[in-house]
Scaffold this motif. Structure first.
Motif: not given
Length: 119
Positions: A47-54, A56-65, A71-74, A76-83
């Motif tokens: 499963p791929r989990f996507s969620f809205k974030c603050s 600051i969290s968006y900046s930190l999480l998008t740098q995390q492996e 996709p399509y929501l970035a 609006a500061k959404w991230v997706q767990m790709e791994e």
């Protein structure tokens, strides 16, 4: 976290609704606005989990492996767990709970009161 565990967790959050849309994605909303999605989008059988974030969290999480801008929501500061396992279940739950609060806070005071989210 499995999709069933994700659904069970989101169901426990206040004033949530659930729909299946966009190719069998499990979409969770508060006040009619989406705060978290579980999908099978992408390669691999997990499963791929996507969620809205603050911001600051968006900046930190998008740098995390293992985490990407959703996709399509970035924008609006959404991230997706790709791994699988990029976030622990505890961290994922905390981010989903924060996403719920972010979206709930954007509802009108009237909506918040009607949903039992405000006093």
């Amino acid at each position: 976290m499995t999709r069933d565990e994700f659904d069970a967790f989101c169901k426990k959050l206040p004033a949530t609704t659930h729909v299946i849309q966009w190719g069998n994605a499990s979409v969770w909303k508060v006040g009619g606005k989406i705060f978290a999605i579980c999908s099978g989008w992408g390669e691999g059988d997990f499963p791929r989990f996507s969620f809205k974030c603050s911001d600051i969290s968006y900046s930190l999480l998008t740098q995390q492996e293992g985490m990407i801008p959703a996709p399509y929501l970035a924008r609006a500061k959404w991230v997706q767990m790709e791994e699988e396992g990029a976030l622990s279940d505890e961290d994922l739950k905390a981010y989903i709970e924060a996403a719920h609060k972010i979206i709930a806070a954007k509802l009108t005071r009237k909506q918040q009161k009607e949903l039992g989210l405000a006093g």
